[in-house]
Motif scaffolding. Sequence first.
Motif, PDB file in Angstrom:
ATOM      1  N   ASP A  76      -7.812  -7.605  -8.423  1.00  0.00           N
ATOM      2  CA  ASP A  76      -7.558  -6.161  -8.354  1.00  0.00           C
ATOM      3  C   ASP A  76      -8.007  -5.561  -7.033  1.00  0.00           C
ATOM      4  N   MET A 121      -6.954  -5.296  -2.714  1.00  0.00           N
ATOM      5  CA  MET A 121      -6.051  -5.673  -1.637  1.00  0.00           C
ATOM      6  C   MET A 121      -6.762  -6.407  -0.505  1.00  0.00           C
ATOM      7  N   MET A 138       3.674  -2.403  -5.265  1.00  0.00           N
ATOM      8  CA  MET A 138       3.840  -3.858  -5.284  1.00  0.00           C
ATOM      9  C   MET A 138       5.285  -4.275  -5.546  1.00  0.00           C
ATOM     10  N   LYS A 192      -1.834  -5.911 -16.652  1.00  0.00           N
ATOM     11  CA  LYS A 192      -2.538  -6.138 -15.376  1.00  0.00           C
ATOM     12  C   LYS A 192      -1.839  -5.235 -14.359  1.00  0.00           C
ATOM     13  N   VAL A 193      -2.368  -4.040 -14.192  1.00  0.00           N
ATOM     14  CA  VAL A 193      -1.639  -3.026 -13.420  1.00  0.00           C
ATOM     15  C   VAL A 193      -1.690  -3.342 -11.925  1.00  0.00           C
ATOM     16  N   GLN A 194      -0.542  -3.277 -11.278  1.00  0.00           N
ATOM     17  CA  GLN A 194      -0.433  -3.569  -9.846  1.00  0.00           C
ATOM     18  C   GLN A 194      -0.367  -2.250  -9.067  1.00  0.00           C
ATOM     19  N   PRO A 195      -0.609  -2.307  -7.739  1.00  0.00           N
ATOM     20  CA  PRO A 195      -0.575  -1.077  -6.941  1.00  0.00           C
ATOM     21  C   PRO A 195       0.761  -0.339  -7.086  1.00  0.00           C
ATOM     22  N   GLY A 250       1.752   2.406  -5.078  1.00  0.00           N
ATOM     23  CA  GLY A 250       2.186   3.189  -3.920  1.00  0.00           C
ATOM     24  C   GLY A 250       1.640   4.598  -3.976  1.00  0.00           C
ATOM     25  N   THR A 251       2.389   5.513  -3.375  1.00  0.00           N
ATOM     26  CA  THR A 251       1.884   6.891  -3.322  1.00  0.00           C
ATOM     27  C   THR A 251       1.999   7.567  -4.686  1.00  0.00           C
ATOM     28  N   ARG A 252       1.281   8.679  -4.797  1.00  0.00           N
ATOM     29  CA  ARG A 252       1.285   9.416  -6.061  1.00  0.00           C
ATOM     30  C   ARG A 252       2.713   9.789  -6.500  1.00  0.00           C
ATOM     31  N   TYR A 306      -3.679 -10.621  -6.346  1.00  0.00           N
ATOM     32  CA  TYR A 306      -4.030  -9.245  -6.710  1.00  0.00           C
ATOM     33  C   TYR A 306      -4.413  -9.174  -8.189  1.00  0.00           C
ATOM     34  N   GLU A 357       4.532   6.859  -8.020  1.00  0.00           N
ATOM     35  CA  GLU A 357       3.966   6.561  -9.328  1.00  0.00           C
ATOM     36  C   GLU A 357       4.470   7.551 -10.375  1.00  0.00           C
ATOM     37  N   ASP A 416      -5.336   9.018   0.848  1.00  0.00           N
ATOM     38  CA  ASP A 416      -4.769   9.224  -0.482  1.00  0.00           C
ATOM     39  C   ASP A 416      -5.328   8.169  -1.447  1.00  0.00           C
ATOM     40  N   GLU A 417      -5.829   8.623  -2.576  1.00  0.00           N
ATOM     41  CA  GLU A 417      -6.490   7.708  -3.494  1.00  0.00           C
ATOM     42  C   GLU A 417      -5.589   6.591  -4.004  1.00  0.00           C
ATOM     43  N   SER A 418      -4.292   6.851  -3.996  1.00  0.00           N
ATOM     44  CA  SER A 418      -3.407   5.831  -4.564  1.00  0.00           C
ATOM     45  C   SER A 418      -3.092   4.731  -3.560  1.00  0.00           C
ATOM     46  N   VAL A 419      -3.646   4.826  -2.351  1.00  0.00           N
ATOM     47  CA  VAL A 419      -3.430   3.738  -1.400  1.00  0.00           C
ATOM     48  C   VAL A 419      -4.613   2.781  -1.521  1.00  0.00           C
ATOM     49  N   PRO A 420      -4.419   1.643  -2.190  1.00  0.00           N
ATOM     50  CA  PRO A 420      -5.567   0.855  -2.628  1.00  0.00           C
ATOM     51  C   PRO A 420      -6.401   0.246  -1.502  1.00  0.00           C
ATOM     52  N   PHE A 421      -5.755  -0.227  -0.427  1.00  0.00           N
ATOM     53  CA  PHE A 421      -6.532  -0.980   0.546  1.00  0.00           C
ATOM     54  C   PHE A 421      -7.639  -0.133   1.153  1.00  0.00           C
ATOM     55  N   ASP A 476       0.813  -1.205   0.000  1.00  0.00           N
ATOM     56  CA  ASP A 476       0.000   0.000   0.000  1.00  0.00           C
ATOM     57  C   ASP A 476       0.854   1.266   0.000  1.00  0.00           C
TER      58      ASP A 476
END
Lengths: 207, 547
Positions: free
Chosen positions: B442, B444, A114, A158-161, A163-165, B438, A168, B219-224, A110
Amino acid sequence: MRRAEILTAIFLALISAYLMWKSGEGPEWDTEYVRWSNIGVNIDGSGPGKGFWPFYLALGMLISTIWIIVNAIRRQSPPSQSDEPFMDGYAKKMLLFVGGGLIAFLVLIDLISMYAAIAVFMLYYMLFLGRHPLLLSVVTSLVVPFWLYLFFDILMTKVQPKGTRWIEDTIYNPAGEFFRGQSLVMLLVFFAVSGAILAFSARASRQ
Amino acid sequence: MEIVEALSQGIWIALQPHNLGLAVIGVVVGLFVGALPGLGSVNGVAILLPFTFVINSATADPASPMIFLAAIYYGAMYGGAISSITLGIPGASTAVATTFDGRPMALKGEADRALVTAAVASFIGGTVATLFFTGFAPFLSSVALDFGNPEIFALMLLAFATFIGLGGDDIPKTLFSICFGLLLATVGFDQISGEPRLVFMNEREQLAVLETFGVANADESVPFFNSVGWFSRGIQFLVLAIGVYGIGEMIWTINASRYKITMTETEISFARIMRGIIGMKDAWKGTTIGSLLGFFVGILPAAGATPGSLMSYGVTKMISRDPKSYGQGNPDGVAAPEAANNSASTGAMLPMMTLGIPGSPTTAVLLAGMVIWGLEPGPRLFEDRPEFVWPLIGSFYISNIIAVLVNLAFIPLFLWVLRMPFTILAPVIFVLSIIGTYAAYDNMYDVWLMVLFGIGAYLLRILDYPLAPAVLAVVLGATAEEKLRQALLLSDGNFEVFYNPFFDRDGKGQEWWIAPVTTWIALILIALPIILWGVRKLRGAPRPTTE
């Protein structure tokens, strides 16, 4: 082992009882609903209610856990006859390091994306738990996530997480632009070259 | 004649470059997975299933993903013998019986002969079973076309009864595992009423929890933190399967092996392989029994390759003129379980494809895969989707040939891989499990749940809880409930529809006796351990255990 067997079964019995109680619940919006009225086998001629199946399954779980407890008290099951501890020192330490490592891995996904989490986890595992040479550990923990990145994010989209903006924007967006522009042959070359580096470092570490 | 025509067309499609390539990759992966201690076909198939979603979207051929997974299944059956023989620890539970005589052969310096015997017996077992499969499957599926809700539910009951009656595990623990798996499948939305069930927190409550921790609207980019929905998404099948077979089993293996493995040195050359193949004449009995018995045990719902190989070993030993030589390095003792596990793995596909009821834990994973690829396993498959069924059957023949060739040609390579330290392999398996989960969903939340299931599965495994029944149950859960409820709806809540052959079912199908007979067999299987226990009590003292 016997105590662990009994305690686990009691814990599972409590869960089963809770699930039975939960199965009798009605829909949230229905204020007239009376608990347990959905577990009948033929409600108003329209067959079993939605709570029927889960209720009896949870009952089955409860009965089997009570059976397990009785067997354990009467020393009828192999774990309840065994004098070995539920987990010896090694097993406890292993579970702490491996299980803890996995949980930390998930938290890191998170936070730092990933692939970076994979690199950190591989490095932790190989260096700290496996006591492999530094060179091999570092190279493996870079090559494995790189391969997975090429396979999932680039080849299969298949895009994986990520992290923070900030991570990215500064790492993944430029990298994605670069790799997506490559032909399949070039991607295979990237696979092969990184594999060769890995093999080379394995050989160098053995000497 | 129709079958021959369909089969030859199927083989032709299976020989197309993309399918052939997938079969080769699948077999090689399967051989590795099978050979690695602690990992078997079910682990390989569960961990790699998410990768096939990708294959499914990349090729237009509906059979391709299944050809890949079936090849892994076969390859693993061949591969299991490699570690059973050279390491003395079974590569998978299906190869446990192979250690009985395979290990003594290796210690006598005949590891090469044992490996070749295992490979050739596997090939014969697999091919014989595929021939049976080709003959039986269309017939069985045409019979099953008339099955109604009570029949299908009764067959599922039989699958679970097999675990209780023949599984050999602690009965209350098996029962718990089955109920738990079925219950997991009910979490989420009820398919009939459309209402949420066993959803432990609705979205409002989840948000409240997140706000308490100060992470709501993070933050939107934190998926869980954004994957709200949690239990109302249901508990996906793969979450349990990968948790149990990827994470749980791996932790178990780490603890059992403590990272230390010793290996018997093996010499292998072309001449030795040829000598081993000629030596197969001493192992024809085991091969024959394994091929036949394995197939029929494999067909039984939920039985699979492990009991098939153990039973074949037992029977071969029992009818041998020299039972004492077993356990000392008798080639028949290697051939029987190896022929049987391959034969049973094909046998286990039969009820999966024709009835929609898996014959083993691995086929349960395959079944779930088929549903995700948009196929409906069951009798209609042969009628509606011949373009899927026949290439797949064709690939059984081809994969077997590929597997025996790759196995024999690359034995030294597999031995080299087995020397790979476990501390490299284990994190790679963990990583594949996590990224695979995942990629499949898609989300978490599913990944967290998967890891927690894995750790829980490890703890339960120490206490001898069997987990294969739970995995099978979570696959069958939704269908089992649907069939049960529909059958009860039509019978006005009367359970007689399942067990009374004279029950009046309006517009009943001609197979009206199938549901009662199946139910009664299932009930007898469930009662079997209790009856045996009673008989032993009546006879007085427990029987002395004999060798």
